[in-house]
Design an enzyme around this catalytic site. Structure first.
Site, PDB file in Angstrom:
ATOM      1  N   ASP A  64      17.353   0.000  60.653  1.00  0.00           N
ATOM      2  CA  ASP A  64      16.033   0.621  60.744  1.00  0.00           C
ATOM      3  C   ASP A  64      15.028  -0.098  59.863  1.00  0.00           C
ATOM      4  O   ASP A  64      15.383  -0.935  59.027  1.00  0.00           O
ATOM      5  CB  ASP A  64      16.114   2.092  60.306  1.00  0.00           C
ATOM      6  CG  ASP A  64      16.935   2.944  61.264  1.00  0.00           C
ATOM      7  OD1 ASP A  64      17.018   2.582  62.456  1.00  0.00           O
ATOM      8  OD2 ASP A  64      17.489   3.967  60.821  1.00  0.00           O
ATOM      9  N   TYR A 125      28.441  -0.326  54.731  1.00  0.00           N
ATOM     10  CA  TYR A 125      27.124  -0.168  54.115  1.00  0.00           C
ATOM     11  C   TYR A 125      27.269   0.303  52.676  1.00  0.00           C
ATOM     12  O   TYR A 125      28.210   1.029  52.336  1.00  0.00           O
ATOM     13  CB  TYR A 125      26.301   0.879  54.861  1.00  0.00           C
ATOM     14  CG  TYR A 125      25.668   0.429  56.156  1.00  0.00           C
ATOM     15  CD1 TYR A 125      24.356  -0.038  56.183  1.00  0.00           C
ATOM     16  CD2 TYR A 125      26.367   0.493  57.363  1.00  0.00           C
ATOM     17  CE1 TYR A 125      23.755  -0.429  57.384  1.00  0.00           C
ATOM     18  CE2 TYR A 125      25.778   0.103  58.555  1.00  0.00           C
ATOM     19  CZ  TYR A 125      24.473  -0.354  58.554  1.00  0.00           C
ATOM     20  OH  TYR A 125      23.888  -0.739  59.738  1.00  0.00           O
TER      21      TYR A 125
END
Length: 281
Positions: A64, A125
């Site tokens: 994003d 992540y």
């Protein structure tokens, strides 16, 4: 989306990283907004002298706006003659053409069955948070979220462990029409680094839109004492979005690594990844 490059084309793997601060995410968008995909495809057109042709990238994980990547992977299908003529020079030429907030570190001919998105086994992540009263080191401000309450890392780690496994993460995801919210988390943990930064690390086969940032928001509520350690799992089991779960800001999140199976297992991994998962219980 093809499993293989079409006749006359070579599939090329790109290993890359970027600082997401000034990008509107990975994927190209209408209206001329700056994206990672757009910058790399523009650079490829320039260095291969193919201004009228766009060779489209497929990426392991669409990040994003504001999210960073250290270990992103993509692929592109290039004409055989173009790869033969430019392949050895492309990496250095891209380094000279790309902006400084995105780098391609390796360009290699991909093995049979490679697909950057569907052949991936897992993505890892890390979300970084600073909870020092004085704020975050100015040199880290674009990569570390400041949380103005002291965090209990042990409680956060216990709460994270309760979310490991295959579940329907609808309560932590932004729903997309026709897409499943069932995912499998392999590892989820929280630690404090030697410099005091709280690192929230999660590894899964794939992630739903906003899933990591939503889960981090829940863990922060546990860490600062606003919620009990059992709350993130209770939210998951409820199966619906909880207004108390905040989607934290993107700049603390970095895609660290994407893993793939041995070459001979790539096609089978693609077949597994393309199957739509449904709840069995």
């Amino acid at each position: 989306m093809s499993d293989e490059a079409q006749p006359g084309y070579v599939r090329v793997r790109l290993d890359l990283s970027y600082d997401g601060s000034d990008f509107h995410g990975w994927a190209k968008q209408a209206g001329g907004r700056r994206t990672v995909q757009g910058e790399i495809e523009d650079a490829l057109r320039t260095v291969t002298r193919t201004r009228d042709t766009t060779y489209e990238l497929t990426v392991a994980g669409r990040t994003d706006a504001g999210v960073h990547a250290r270990g992103q992977v993509a692929h592109v299908d290039l004409p055989e003659e173009l790869w033969a003529g430019h392949g050895e020079k492309l990496l250095k030429r891209l380094a000279g053409r790309l902006p400084k907030d995105v780098r391609v570190w390796a360009l290699t001919q991909a093995p049979e069955g490679f697909n950057a998105r569907f052949a991936a086994l897992w993505r890892r992540y890390v979300y970084r948070v600073g909870d020092q009263p004085g704020g975050v080191d100015p040199l880290l401000r674009n990569h570390v979220l400041w949380h103005d309450w002291e965090l209990d890392v042990a409680l956060m780690d216990a709460a994270a462990k309760s979310l490991v496994g295959e579940h329907d993460f609808a309560a932590y995801a932004k729903k997309r029409e026709g897409a499943t919210t069932i995912r499998e988390i392999f590892d989820f943990g929280v630690r404090r680094s030697v410099d005091g930064i709280v690192e929230i690390e999660v590894r899964a086969d794939a992630f739903c839109h906003n899933q990591v940032r939503s889960m981090v928001g829940a863990l922060l509520f546990v860490g600062d004492g606003h919620r009990g350690v059992e709350w993130p799992r209770a939210v998951l089991d409820a199966g619906v979005r909880d207004s108390a779960v905040h989607v934290v800001r993107p700049h603390g999140l970095t895609l660290e690594e994407v893993a793939y199976p041995a070459d001979e297992l790539l096609l089978e991994r693609q077949r597994q990844a393309r199957r739509v998962r449904v709840r069995t219980a």
